[in-house]
Write a protein that holds these residues in place. Structure first.
Motif, PDB file in Angstrom:
ATOM      1  N   CYS A 118       0.850  -1.197   0.000  1.00  0.00           N
ATOM      2  CA  CYS A 118       0.000   0.000   0.000  1.00  0.00           C
ATOM      3  C   CYS A 118       0.879   1.238   0.000  1.00  0.00           C
ATOM      4  N   GLU A 119       0.215   2.379  -0.113  1.00  0.00           N
ATOM      5  CA  GLU A 119       0.922   3.662  -0.107  1.00  0.00           C
ATOM      6  C   GLU A 119       0.449   4.481   1.082  1.00  0.00           C
ATOM      7  N   THR A 120       1.254   5.482   1.451  1.00  0.00           N
ATOM      8  CA  THR A 120       0.818   6.444   2.454  1.00  0.00           C
ATOM      9  C   THR A 120       1.427   7.803   2.129  1.00  0.00           C
ATOM     10  N   THR A 121       0.915   8.834   2.792  1.00  0.00           N
ATOM     11  CA  THR A 121       1.403  10.193   2.537  1.00  0.00           C
ATOM     12  C   THR A 121       1.876  10.807   3.844  1.00  0.00           C
ATOM     13  N   ILE A 122       3.083  11.362   3.812  1.00  0.00           N
ATOM     14  CA  ILE A 122       3.557  12.143   4.956  1.00  0.00           C
ATOM     15  C   ILE A 122       3.493  13.615   4.568  1.00  0.00           C
ATOM     16  N   GLY A 123       2.866  14.408   5.413  1.00  0.00           N
ATOM     17  CA  GLY A 123       2.857  15.863   5.239  1.00  0.00           C
ATOM     18  C   GLY A 123       3.894  16.457   6.176  1.00  0.00           C
ATOM     19  N   CYS A 124       4.915  17.089   5.611  1.00  0.00           N
ATOM     20  CA  CYS A 124       6.005  17.622   6.450  1.00  0.00           C
ATOM     21  C   CYS A 124       6.539  18.876   5.783  1.00  0.00           C
ATOM     22  N   GLN A 125       6.623  19.942   6.553  1.00  0.00           N
ATOM     23  CA  GLN A 125       7.032  21.229   5.986  1.00  0.00           C
ATOM     24  C   GLN A 125       8.535  21.283   5.730  1.00  0.00           C
TER      25      GLN A 125
ATOM     26  N   ASN B 124       9.056   4.052   5.755  1.00  0.00           N
ATOM     27  CA  ASN B 124       8.984   3.428   4.426  1.00  0.00           C
ATOM     28  C   ASN B 124       9.460   1.969   4.459  1.00  0.00           C
ATOM     29  N   THR B 125       8.696   1.103   3.817  1.00  0.00           N
ATOM     30  CA  THR B 125       9.117  -0.286   3.631  1.00  0.00           C
ATOM     31  C   THR B 125       8.702  -0.679   2.219  1.00  0.00           C
ATOM     32  N   PRO B 126       9.157  -1.836   1.739  1.00  0.00           N
ATOM     33  CA  PRO B 126       8.724  -2.253   0.396  1.00  0.00           C
ATOM     34  C   PRO B 126       7.205  -2.388   0.284  1.00  0.00           C
ATOM     35  N   TYR B 127       6.526  -2.704   1.385  1.00  0.00           N
ATOM     36  CA  TYR B 127       5.063  -2.881   1.322  1.00  0.00           C
ATOM     37  C   TYR B 127       4.303  -1.652   1.838  1.00  0.00           C
ATOM     38  N   PHE B 128       5.027  -0.644   2.354  1.00  0.00           N
ATOM     39  CA  PHE B 128       4.377   0.560   2.880  1.00  0.00           C
ATOM     40  C   PHE B 128       5.114   1.755   2.275  1.00  0.00           C
ATOM     41  N   GLN B 129       4.664   2.158   1.109  1.00  0.00           N
ATOM     42  CA  GLN B 129       5.404   3.132   0.292  1.00  0.00           C
ATOM     43  C   GLN B 129       5.002   4.555   0.674  1.00  0.00           C
ATOM     44  N   VAL B 130       5.976   5.295   1.162  1.00  0.00           N
ATOM     45  CA  VAL B 130       5.710   6.650   1.658  1.00  0.00           C
ATOM     46  C   VAL B 130       6.002   7.686   0.575  1.00  0.00           C
ATOM     47  N   ASN B 131       5.066   8.602   0.376  1.00  0.00           N
ATOM     48  CA  ASN B 131       5.356   9.794  -0.430  1.00  0.00           C
ATOM     49  C   ASN B 131       5.202  11.015   0.468  1.00  0.00           C
ATOM     50  N   CYS B 132       6.176  11.925   0.401  1.00  0.00           N
ATOM     51  CA  CYS B 132       6.134  13.108   1.259  1.00  0.00           C
ATOM     52  C   CYS B 132       5.645  14.327   0.483  1.00  0.00           C
ATOM     53  N   VAL B 133       4.790  15.120   1.104  1.00  0.00           N
ATOM     54  CA  VAL B 133       4.340  16.384   0.524  1.00  0.00           C
ATOM     55  C   VAL B 133       4.495  17.474   1.590  1.00  0.00           C
ATOM     56  N   ALA B 134       4.678  18.716   1.118  1.00  0.00           N
ATOM     57  CA  ALA B 134       4.862  19.828   2.071  1.00  0.00           C
ATOM     58  C   ALA B 134       3.497  20.435   2.407  1.00  0.00           C
ATOM     59  N   ASP B 135       2.607  19.610   2.927  1.00  0.00           N
ATOM     60  CA  ASP B 135       1.226  20.058   3.171  1.00  0.00           C
ATOM     61  C   ASP B 135       0.675  19.300   4.375  1.00  0.00           C
ATOM     62  N   VAL B 136       1.097  19.729   5.562  1.00  0.00           N
ATOM     63  CA  VAL B 136       0.765  18.982   6.784  1.00  0.00           C
ATOM     64  C   VAL B 136      -0.744  18.911   6.988  1.00  0.00           C
ATOM     65  N   ILE B 137      -1.426  20.058   6.895  1.00  0.00           N
ATOM     66  CA  ILE B 137      -2.856  20.021   7.245  1.00  0.00           C
ATOM     67  C   ILE B 137      -3.713  19.485   6.107  1.00  0.00           C
ATOM     68  N   GLY B 138      -3.243  19.613   4.861  1.00  0.00           N
ATOM     69  CA  GLY B 138      -3.980  18.995   3.756  1.00  0.00           C
ATOM     70  C   GLY B 138      -4.081  17.492   3.962  1.00  0.00           C
ATOM     71  N   VAL B 139      -2.961  16.879   4.354  1.00  0.00           N
ATOM     72  CA  VAL B 139      -2.939  15.429   4.590  1.00  0.00           C
ATOM     73  C   VAL B 139      -3.923  15.061   5.699  1.00  0.00           C
ATOM     74  N   GLU B 140      -3.936  15.832   6.774  1.00  0.00           N
ATOM     75  CA  GLU B 140      -4.816  15.420   7.881  1.00  0.00           C
ATOM     76  C   GLU B 140      -6.279  15.768   7.641  1.00  0.00           C
ATOM     77  N   PHE B 141      -6.559  16.844   6.907  1.00  0.00           N
ATOM     78  CA  PHE B 141      -7.960  17.096   6.558  1.00  0.00           C
ATOM     79  C   PHE B 141      -8.513  15.931   5.743  1.00  0.00           C
ATOM     80  N   CYS B 142      -7.718  15.464   4.765  1.00  0.00           N
ATOM     81  CA  CYS B 142      -8.162  14.309   3.969  1.00  0.00           C
ATOM     82  C   CYS B 142      -8.476  13.124   4.883  1.00  0.00           C
ATOM     83  N   GLY B 143      -7.554  12.797   5.788  1.00  0.00           N
ATOM     84  CA  GLY B 143      -7.712  11.623   6.646  1.00  0.00           C
ATOM     85  C   GLY B 143      -8.924  11.714   7.552  1.00  0.00           C
ATOM     86  N   ALA B 144      -9.249  12.924   7.993  1.00  0.00           N
ATOM     87  CA  ALA B 144     -10.387  13.089   8.901  1.00  0.00           C
ATOM     88  C   ALA B 144     -11.705  13.117   8.139  1.00  0.00           C
TER      89      ALA B 144
END
Ligand code: 13P
Length: 349
Positions: free
Chosen positions: A162-169, A182-202
Motif C-alpha cells: 500500500c501507499e501512504t502520505t507524509i505531510g512535512c514542511q 517506508n518499507t517495500p510494502y508501505f510506500q511513503v510519499n512526502c508532501v509539504a502540506d501537513v494540514i492537507g494530509v490530515e484534513f483528507c484523513g479526517a
C-alpha cells in the motif's frame, strides 16, 4: 541518535501497526536507538496485563492479534515514560482522547523532539476547526508532521502493498520520517502540506459513513460511487473553505486523499458501522460497543464536528451530503434522505 516512541491508547490497531513498521526499520537505521517504546493503555486480558503480554509474546493480542512485533518494540503503560527520552514521537489514538494525552505528557517532552500525527480526526474549539497537528503543536510547542493514507491497519500488518502520505514542511525532517516508515510494502510519499494530509484523513471518514448507509440500503456500486464522488468534492471544498491557500490541491490525489476515501468506503470500520446502523436501527455508540470490541471510531463524531463548523459559518447548503449524513446520524432522518439536494455544482471549486 534519535529515539522513537509511539503513543497508542490501544483502542485502534494502527498504533501497534505503526510501531511494528518503525521497530523493524530502526533496527536497521544507524541514526536511531534500537528500542521503540509504545504507550499502551493498560488493560487485563484473561487476567494478564496487556503490556506484559506484548513484552513477552510480542503480540498485541487485544488490538492486533496474529501479528508478531519485533522484540525491540517495548510496551509501557505510562505515556510519560514512553515519550520522556524520545526525539521522534508518533501520535496515534482516537482523536477524542488527544487532549487528555497531551495534558499528561506536556512538560515531559525533550525540547528538540518532533512529532508526527497519524490521527484521523479534527477538533472543534471556540476558534473554529483545529487539526490534530495544530493541537499537538499548540500544547507541546514542537514541530509536528502528519501521516495518513489508504491504510487499513490489518492489511498493512499482513504486509500487503500500500501507499501512504507524509505531510512535512521541513524537507530534511521529511527524509527522517520517511526513513522511519517506508518499507517495500508501505510506500511513503512526502508532501509539504501537513494540514492537507490530515484534513483528507479526517473528512473521508464522514464520506465512509455515507457509503455505509448506501450499503445498508442495498443500493449497489453506482450509488456508492456517486456518494464517493460527491463526498470527495465536499471534502475538498470544506478543506479549502477552512484553510484556503494553506492546502495544496494535489494533496487530494495522494494516498491520503482519493485512495483513502476508496479504501475506507469499501473496507473500513466506519462503513461497516453505518451499514449496521441502517440495518439494525441501533445508535452508533451502541454498535461501536457491540461490534468493535473496544476500538473507537471517528466517522460519526467527525460528522457532528463538521456540521457544527459549517452550521456556525452558515454554509450548510454548500455541503448537502455532509449535512444529510449528520442529520441521519443525529436527527433521526431516514437513511434514504442522504440524496436530498445532492445536485451541487462543484465546477468552480
Ligand atoms: P476505518 O477507521 O473506517 O476502519 O478506516 C480506516 C482507514 O482510515 C483506512 O485508511
Amino acid at each position: 541518535r534519535g529515539v522513537p516512541a509511539a503513543t497508542n491508547a490501544g483502542l485502534d490497531p494502527m498504533g501497534t501497526t505503526a510501531a511494528r513498521i518503525v521497530g523493524t526499520n530502526v533496527a536497521k537505521l544507524a541514526d536511531f536507538d534500537d528500542t521503540v517504546k509504545i504507550w499502551v493503555h493498560e488493560e487485563l486480558v484473561d487476567g494478564r496485563k496487556l503490556t506484559d503480554i506484548i513484552n513477552t509474546e510480542h503480540v498485541n493480542v487485544r488490538y492486533l492479534p496474529g501479528h508478531k512485533l519485533p522484540d525491540n518494540v517495548v510496551a509501557v503503560p505510562d505515556a510519560i515514560e514512553a515519550v520522556r527520552d524520545a526525539t521522534h514521537i508518533i501520535v496515534v489514538l482516537p482523536h477524542q482522547y488527544i487532549q487528555h494525552l497531551l495534558d499528561t505528557v506536556h512538560g515531559s517532552i525533550l525540547p528538540n523532539a518532533s512529532a508526527i500525527s497519524l490521527i484521523k480526526g479534527i477538533g472543534i474549539s471556540d476558534q473554529g476547526m483545529t487539526t490534530m497537528t495544530q493541537l499537538i503543536h499548540r500544547t507541546l510547542a514542537i514541530p509536528v508532521s502528519s501521516l495518513s493514507g489508504a491504510n487499513i491497519a490489518n492489511e498493512i500488518a499482513e504486509e500487503k502493498y500500500c501507499e501512504t502520505t507524509i505531510g512535512c514542511q521541513d524537507p530534511d525532517e521529511a527524509i527522517v520520517w520517511r526513513s522511519l516508515f517506508n518499507t517495500p510494502y508501505f510506500q511513503v510519499n512526502c508532501v509539504a502540506d501537513v494540514i492537507g494530509v490530515e484534513f483528507c484523513g479526517a473528512l473521508k471518514n464522514v464520506v465512509a459513513v455515507g457509503a455505509g448507509f448506501i450499503d445498508g440500503l442495498h443500493l449497489g456500486n453506482n450509488t456508492k460511487a456517486a456518494i464517493i464522488r460527491i463526498g470527495f468534492l465536499e471534502m475538498r471544498r470544506l478543506a479549502m473553505h477552512i484553510a484556503g491557500g494553506g492546502i495544496q490541491e494535489s494533496t487530494f490525489m495522494e494516498s491520503c486523499g482519493l485512495a483513502d476515501v476508496i479504501t475506507t468506503c469499501y473496507g473500513g470500520r466506519n462503513r461497516r458501522l453505518a451499514q449496521e446502523f441502517v440495518q439494525t436501527g441501533k445508535s452508533m455508540p451502541q454498535l461501536e460497543k457491540e461490534l468493535l470490541d473496544g476500538q473507537k471510531l471517528q466517522g460519526y463524531l467527525t460528522a457532528g464536528e463538521v456540521h457544527s463548523y459549517i452550521d456556525s459559518c452558515g454554509v450548510t447548503d454548500h455541503f448537502p451530503l455532509f449535512t444529510n449524513i449528520y442529520q441521519i446520524c443525529y436527527e433521526n432522518k431516514p437513511p434514504h434522505t442522504i440524496f436530498a439536494g445532492l445536485n451541487v455544482d462543484f465546477s468552480r471549486d
